[in-house]
Design an enzyme around this catalytic site. Structure first.
Site, PDB file in Angstrom:
ATOM      1  N   CYS A  87     -71.180  25.452  98.609  1.00  0.00           N
ATOM      2  CA  CYS A  87     -70.713  24.175  98.129  1.00  0.00           C
ATOM      3  C   CYS A  87     -71.727  24.014  99.429  1.00  0.00           C
ATOM      4  O   CYS A  87     -72.866  23.314  99.714  1.00  0.00           O
ATOM      5  CB  CYS A  87     -69.400  24.063  98.579  1.00  0.00           C
ATOM      6  SG  CYS A  87     -68.644  22.475  98.639  1.00  0.00           S
ATOM      7  N   HIS A 173     -66.892  26.696  93.316  1.00  0.00           N
ATOM      8  CA  HIS A 173     -66.390  27.398  94.454  1.00  0.00           C
ATOM      9  C   HIS A 173     -65.581  28.870  93.325  1.00  0.00           C
ATOM     10  O   HIS A 173     -64.481  28.635  93.381  1.00  0.00           O
ATOM     11  CB  HIS A 173     -65.596  26.845  95.226  1.00  0.00           C
ATOM     12  CG  HIS A 173     -65.788  25.745  96.082  1.00  0.00           C
ATOM     13  ND1 HIS A 173     -66.349  25.447  97.559  1.00  0.00           N
ATOM     14  CD2 HIS A 173     -65.359  24.963  96.015  1.00  0.00           C
ATOM     15  CE1 HIS A 173     -66.374  25.164  97.877  1.00  0.00           C
ATOM     16  NE2 HIS A 173     -66.232  24.503  97.318  1.00  0.00           N
ATOM     17  N   GLU A 175     -64.440  31.261  95.219  1.00  0.00           N
ATOM     18  CA  GLU A 175     -64.429  32.258  96.468  1.00  0.00           C
ATOM     19  C   GLU A 175     -62.294  31.731  96.668  1.00  0.00           C
ATOM     20  O   GLU A 175     -61.791  31.844  97.649  1.00  0.00           O
ATOM     21  CB  GLU A 175     -65.020  32.194  97.811  1.00  0.00           C
ATOM     22  CG  GLU A 175     -65.030  31.330  98.586  1.00  0.00           C
ATOM     23  CD  GLU A 175     -66.044  29.327  98.017  1.00  0.00           C
ATOM     24  OE1 GLU A 175     -65.579  28.986  98.689  1.00  0.00           O
ATOM     25  OE2 GLU A 175     -65.764  29.480  96.786  1.00  0.00           O
TER      26      GLU A 175
END
Length: 228
Positions: A87, A173, A175
């Protein structure tokens, strides 16, 4: 492998990264760039992970520390370190590699479908051709020269790129943990406006089970990076 992670906001949950480093007996150091960066950390690191954040890559005049972080990442590029940007991290890499970052025409928030392009890179070879990932961004980037565009979504054509053999940038994302998503939905609720690619909080929470598959895909990428 020694991993250095740059974390940009207090409630960002690095559990998925910590889990992978623990299972693989890797070493992980997590630091906040706003508190200063030490050259010795970069010298020791075999992989630099640049995580996301609510700031923009072009906020240099607002954030003095961001200028130094860019210099730090530039040195990692010069030293041919393995780098994974996520990001904000992807956008910083895009700028430093000769592209640019700007406000996108629409925000992309929630669980959105990502499709891989025809371009290939070994670090993402294990990913499905299409999958869903969590998104929360209002900026996008211009692809750096010689970069390979690896993924896209309906809302945003720039979802991933590789530059050379040792740099990977992901706009999405993999994660983000359920705990972090819950905090984002609470603290940044004002961003959940009615828009084509902005899901409401109930929708996002209803699909939060996708996190497990996201972690699995992130770990596959990290396994590839460690083996390269």
């Amino acid at each position: 492998m020694k991993v250095l992670a740059l974390k940009h906001f207090e409630f960002d949950d690095t559990m998925a990264l910590e889990q992978w480093t623990s299972l693989g007996a890797h070493e992980l150091l997590i630091v906040d760039p706003a508190n200063g960066l030490v050259e010795a950390w970069l010298e020791a690191a075999e992989l630099l992970v640049i995580l996301g954040g609510p700031m923009s890559a072009y906020d240099d005049e607002k954030l003095d520390w961001l200028v130094e972080e860019k210099r730090f990442i530039a040195r990692a590029i010069e030293q041919d370190k393995k780098i994974l940007g996520i990001c904000l991290g992807a956008q910083l890499l895009a700028e430093l590699l000769g592209g640019s970052v700007h406000r996108h025409e629409t925000k992309e928030i929630g669980w959105h479908r990502i499709e891989r392009t025809a371009e290939r890179h070994p670090w993402v070879d294990d990913l499905p051709e299409a999958f869903h990932s969590f998104q929360w961004h209002g900026d996008t980037y211009v692809l750096p020269k010689e970069a390979r565009r690896l993924a896209e979504s309906e809302a945003c054509g720039q979802q991933a790129f590789a530059w050379g053999d040792r740099i990977l940038a992901l706009q999405f994302h993999l994660e983000t943990t359920p705990a972090c998503i819950d905090q984002m939905l609470t603290r940044w609720a004002n961003e959940l406006v009615s828009a084509p690619y902005v899901q409401d909080a109930a929708h996002i929470r209803s699909e939060i089970g996708r996190s497990s598959e996201s972690f699995r895909m992130l770990h596959m990428i990290l396994d590839r990076i460690a083996a390269s």
